[in-house]
Motif scaffolding. Structure first.
Motif, mmCIF file in Angstrom:
data_model
loop_
_atom_site.group_PDB
_atom_site.id
_atom_site.type_symbol
_atom_site.label_atom_id
_atom_site.label_comp_id
_atom_site.label_asym_id
_atom_site.label_seq_id
_atom_site.Cartn_x
_atom_site.Cartn_y
_atom_site.Cartn_z
ATOM 1 N N MET A 165 0.831 -1.207 0.000
ATOM 2 C CA MET A 165 0.000 0.000 0.000
ATOM 3 C C MET A 165 0.866 1.257 0.000
ATOM 4 S SD MET A 165 -3.109 0.807 2.671
ATOM 5 C CE MET A 165 -2.042 0.828 4.104
ATOM 6 N N TRP A 166 1.911 1.284 0.831
ATOM 7 C CA TRP A 166 2.781 2.459 0.900
ATOM 8 C C TRP A 166 3.578 2.639 -0.390
ATOM 9 C CZ3 TRP A 166 3.265 6.501 4.184
ATOM 10 C CH2 TRP A 166 2.472 6.464 5.338
ATOM 11 N N LEU A 167 4.017 1.541 -0.979
ATOM 12 C CA LEU A 167 4.748 1.636 -2.243
ATOM 13 C C LEU A 167 3.842 2.208 -3.330
ATOM 14 C CD1 LEU A 167 7.634 0.893 -3.210
ATOM 15 C CD2 LEU A 167 6.659 -1.239 -4.061
ATOM 16 N N VAL A 171 4.044 5.881 -5.466
ATOM 17 C CA VAL A 171 3.981 6.031 -6.923
ATOM 18 C C VAL A 171 2.858 6.999 -7.289
ATOM 19 C CG1 VAL A 171 3.524 4.834 -9.100
ATOM 20 C CG2 VAL A 171 5.010 3.771 -7.384
ATOM 21 N N MET A 172 1.694 6.845 -6.674
ATOM 22 C CA MET A 172 0.567 7.739 -6.983
ATOM 23 C C MET A 172 0.873 9.177 -6.591
ATOM 24 S SD MET A 172 -1.496 5.929 -8.613
ATOM 25 C CE MET A 172 -2.898 7.039 -8.723
ATOM 26 N N PRO A 181 -2.111 10.866 -1.508
ATOM 27 C CA PRO A 181 -2.130 9.415 -1.344
ATOM 28 C C PRO A 181 -1.371 8.930 -0.102
ATOM 29 C CG PRO A 181 -1.755 9.968 -3.640
ATOM 30 C CD PRO A 181 -1.671 11.260 -2.865
ATOM 31 N N LEU A 182 -0.312 9.627 0.280
ATOM 32 C CA LEU A 182 0.428 9.236 1.483
ATOM 33 C C LEU A 182 -0.365 9.554 2.746
ATOM 34 C CD1 LEU A 182 3.984 10.377 0.369
ATOM 35 C CD2 LEU A 182 3.121 8.031 0.487
ATOM 36 N N THR A 189 -3.472 2.895 7.343
ATOM 37 C CA THR A 189 -2.514 2.149 8.166
ATOM 38 C C THR A 189 -2.967 2.132 9.616
ATOM 39 O OG1 THR A 189 -0.677 2.648 6.689
ATOM 40 C CG2 THR A 189 -0.111 2.098 8.962
ATOM 41 N N ARG A 190 -3.380 3.280 10.116
ATOM 42 C CA ARG A 190 -3.855 3.354 11.508
ATOM 43 C C ARG A 190 -5.077 2.438 11.709
ATOM 44 N NH1 ARG A 190 -1.261 6.996 14.437
ATOM 45 N NH2 ARG A 190 -2.841 6.983 16.063
#
Length: 195
Positions: A165-167, A171-172, A181-182, A189-190
């Motif tokens: 998901m983070w990768l 990219v997005m 997106p981050l 994630t939380r």
């Protein structure tokens, strides 16, 4: 004091990481890297057998440094495992900047590109990203043990999902030139860690 052979090799690899994190692998010539590193053009093959071997060495060097930083963040004293994990993701957000990653986002930049160009570089990426997921799994397991987080799946699956998901979010963020997106991935994630 003159630079040693190891210092020169490391300088070439560090310089390449900075340049290639902006331009990619195929777009950068060896001469550009050597010139930026202040190394004579004719000496490349003294340090590397080929551009492919150079690329593999660069990826392995990148992951060695990345994993050492990750270990430091995930071992910070006086914090719960959940706090350490969230500090890792915060550091990810800071180093995966949309505009300037300073060589810290090489896996994001080169992952898809070099996987099709070079089997040895693909394997270096696979080894490096697997080592990241291994560390995330251990941190999640530690969080389950100290009670600072909970997951709905097993620790390995959760670690893999989070990394993927983070990768993808990184990219997005580059595609959209926006950190949204981050931020969204931080929220998800939380939720996945029940924080």
């Amino acid at each position: 004091m003159p630079a040693t052979q190891g210092d020169t090799r490391r300088s070439i690899l560090d310089t390449a990481q900075r340049i290639m994190s902006h331009k990619g692998f195929a777009a950068v010539g060896i001469n550009e890297v050597l010139s930026a590193a202040g190394v004579p053009k004719g000496s490349f093959y003294h340090y590397f057998n080929s551009k492919d071997a150079f690329g593999e060495a660069m990826m392995r060097s990148y992951f060695t440094d990345y994993l050492a930083d990750m270990d430091r963040v995930l071992a910070a004293p006086g914090l719960t495992s959940a706090q350490r994990l969230m500090n890792y993701w915060q550091a990810w957000r800071e180093t995966q900047s949309v505009d300037e990653c300073q060589g810290k986002c090489l896996a994001v930049k080169l992952g898809a590109e070099v996987s099709d160009l070079s089997e040895s570089m693909r394997l270096a990426l696979k080894d490096g990203t697997t080592a990241i997921v291994d560390r995330l799994e251990r941190a999640i397991t530690a969080g389950l043990e100290d009670g600072s987080l909970a997951v709905d799946d097993d620790a390995r699956t959760t670690a893999q999902v989070l990394y993927d998901m983070w990768l993808g979010a990184s990219v997005m963020a580059k595609i959209h030139r926006d950190a949204g997106p981050l931020a969204t991935t931080t929220t998800v994630t939380r939720r996945l860690l029940h924080l």
